[in-house]
Design an enzyme around this catalytic site. Sequence first.
Site, PDB file in Angstrom:
ATOM      1  CG  ASP A 242      42.084 101.543  10.296  1.00 54.92           C
ATOM      2  OD1 ASP A 242      43.122 101.137   9.551  1.00 54.92           O
ATOM      3  OD2 ASP A 242      41.996 102.544  10.997  1.00 54.92           O
ATOM      4  CG  ASP A 274      38.410 103.342  20.135  1.00 55.89           C
ATOM      5  OD1 ASP A 274      37.801 103.085  21.084  1.00 55.89           O
ATOM      6  OD2 ASP A 274      39.277 103.788  20.262  1.00 55.89           O
ATOM      7  CG  ASN A 303      45.443 105.966  15.455  1.00 61.46           C
ATOM      8  OD1 ASN A 303      45.274 105.061  14.754  1.00 61.46           O
ATOM      9  ND2 ASN A 303      44.387 107.088  15.660  1.00 61.46           N
ATOM     10  CG  HIS A 427      46.435 106.423  10.503  1.00 61.60           C
ATOM     11  ND1 HIS A 427      45.710 106.247  11.739  1.00 61.60           N
ATOM     12  CD2 HIS A 427      47.178 107.475  10.338  1.00 61.60           C
ATOM     13  CE1 HIS A 427      46.224 107.365  12.441  1.00 61.60           C
ATOM     14  NE2 HIS A 427      46.778 107.860  11.674  1.00 61.60           N
TER      15      HIS A 427
END
Length: 495
Positions: A242, A274, A303, A427
Amino acid sequence: MSAAEIQPLAVTDADRAKAEEASEPSVVSIKNEANKLFAAKHFEEAIEKYTLAISYNPKIAAYYANRAFAYIKQELYAAAIADATDAINIDPTYVKGYYRRAVGNMALGKLKEAIKDLRAVCKASPQDRDARTKLSQCEKELKRIEFEKAINFEENKVSALERIGNVDDIIVEESYDGPRLPESGITLEFVKDLLEYMKAQKQLHRKYALKIMIQVKELLEKLPPIVDVTIPEDAKITVCGDIHGQFYDLLNIFELNGLPSPTNMYLWNGDFVDRGSFSVECILTLFSFKLLYPNAVYLSRGNHETDDMNRTYGFEGEVKAKYSNLTFRLFSEIFNALPIGNIIQSKILVVHGGLFSRDDVTIDDLRKIDRFRQPGGDGLMFELLWSDPQPQFGRAPSKRGAGVQFGPDVTEKFLELNNLDLLIRSHEVKAGGYEVAHGGKCITIFSAPNYCDSGDNLGAYIHITPDCKLKYHQFAAVPHPPVGPMKYAMMGGFM
């Protein structure tokens, strides 16, 4: 873990004293230890201490509410909601229980449930400005979502590309001083100029952003759901987790590890956007390198490459602020085209989340997934994007409220069934940027240091050579312009 799942000891007066005050003046109470750990951002250790306090006295609502707050900081929202509910059950007048549950439901996009609890908070504490602000935001957001559902049904039948029209007709103003995409196609010089331009907090012209997006959409749509990656003998691949809109940390990875090239390959394992407020810069960078080196740069969907997450955690708002709603719709279509996994050298599966709620899943099953959609709330693609490993054997419900938790036996069975050696996933924030679990068979890699400007965690990436040897590299966060995380988020940052 709910109150029903904990097997508490018989509670004595001495136990209560130990939990609240400690039996000796020199010994800090368990609760205070937990609070200090929380303040130091050691959330996992704080959760363990709150759990210990609960085991001594499971009738104190504050213990559950405090643990719920720690779960929220770990993004384990289902566990937070369960704890907050336990606090409310113990003391129906305990306002923090309602507030914590509301925050958990907001994070999961369950706005109706959040509104109900926030109204309870505002009724009990009319002067709570933060609760009133969050209630107003939730009510406005719920109305917006319901309105958009009503008007978008017909609009969504038309692709973003059809509505954008001919990009070549877009005029570039004379005042624009940024890089211009060559008519012949993307070049390394253009990408380098783009990185410097965006580093200076300048915005790539809409015409060139759309051209990059359209070209990468065409490229991605031709790929299978699971991409096979071969490392040439003279090359290595770097697997990153990420990055969550932390553009300046992304630039630092390139500074430390070199720009992508045919021999300096990269695999970015989802959650590009995000939370961080430079998500547009991150995704345009990765898309540009994917176009420049399609056989040396690989992407997996996370996700957060989904509409619900983008609405809640900032990417939708950022794209609308920097470009337009139609540009966001095109990003959404591109995210639907992202592969959902990669297999390196036929032996290492790389997916964003993890494994599945059943044991018989094969790579062939994954190759048959129709990925050109939102992942929904169940099924193989949803679990692949959301699941997390656990140290215990077997499976358990997800503390996030999505996917499953899977143990070392589940990993072992999956790898053996599919003739694989290793699972790499992302994640989850890890203090050192990575974690080796399940007897070395399950690796978590996370590449956003000082996550959301409050994590104090390192970032990491993995080098993999053609013979599948792994080497981990850790790095700290670098300074970024004074634009905080979640600037464009639905609630402006509700954590």
